[in-house]
Scaffold this active site. Sequence first.
Site, PDB file in Angstrom:
ATOM      1  N   THR A   1       0.834  -1.208   0.000  1.00  0.00           N
ATOM      2  CA  THR A   1       0.000   0.000   0.000  1.00  0.00           C
ATOM      3  C   THR A   1       0.863   1.250   0.000  1.00  0.00           C
ATOM      4  OG1 THR A   1      -1.752  -1.185   1.158  1.00  0.00           O
ATOM      5  CG2 THR A   1      -1.866   1.211   1.199  1.00  0.00           C
ATOM      6  N   CYS A   2       1.937   1.238   0.749  1.00  0.00           N
ATOM      7  CA  CYS A   2       2.826   2.401   0.834  1.00  0.00           C
ATOM      8  C   CYS A   2       3.468   2.684  -0.522  1.00  0.00           C
ATOM      9  CB  CYS A   2       3.918   2.165   1.873  1.00  0.00           C
ATOM     10  SG  CYS A   2       3.279   1.712   3.498  1.00  0.00           S
ATOM     11  N   HIS A   3       3.965   1.647  -1.164  1.00  0.00           N
ATOM     12  CA  HIS A   3       4.706   1.784  -2.412  1.00  0.00           C
ATOM     13  C   HIS A   3       3.794   2.012  -3.620  1.00  0.00           C
ATOM     14  CE1 HIS A   3       8.151   1.311  -5.059  1.00  0.00           C
ATOM     15  NE2 HIS A   3       7.479   0.427  -5.761  1.00  0.00           N
TER      16      HIS A   3
END
Length: 165
Positions: free
Chosen positions: A47-49
């Site tokens: 999700t972050c990337h």
Amino acid sequence: MIQQGDAIPSVAVKLVNKSGVIDGDSATIFGDGRVILFTVPGAFTPTCHNNHLPGYVSAGEALRTKGVNRIICMTVNDHHVVSAWADASEALGVVEFIADGNATLTKALGLDKDMSGGGMGTRAIRSALVIKDGIVEAVFTEDQPGQVTSSGAPAIVEFLESMPS
């Protein structure tokens, strides 16, 4: 947890930007102008990337037109990993990074979460802060894992648009 009106604490951090890795102080980094700090659980995590960071890269110009001087992403990873992530994501030049390897600033802000159950140890919750001259103007956190709504770039652009000039 840090709240609107609170000052950013003074903590030694590693800032990753186009110049490389720089030892700095959080109070100094966030002390001048309007800064968006968004925190993520981990570099390269799905999700972050794939969602959170790219949203800020895409919205960089829109945020700058709303008076944002700096966009900074903080994660509880060492500066080697954060540098590799910054390069791989092609975010440098739009986003700077804080490598908070020991979660010192994350804990000082009260944005830490024990993710040991998933093998990740202490991490930052997914959040975004709007900071002006070292004072928090607004805090946005996510309620559900893997969700990027209130802390995502579109929500922050919308928030800034709603502020009086």
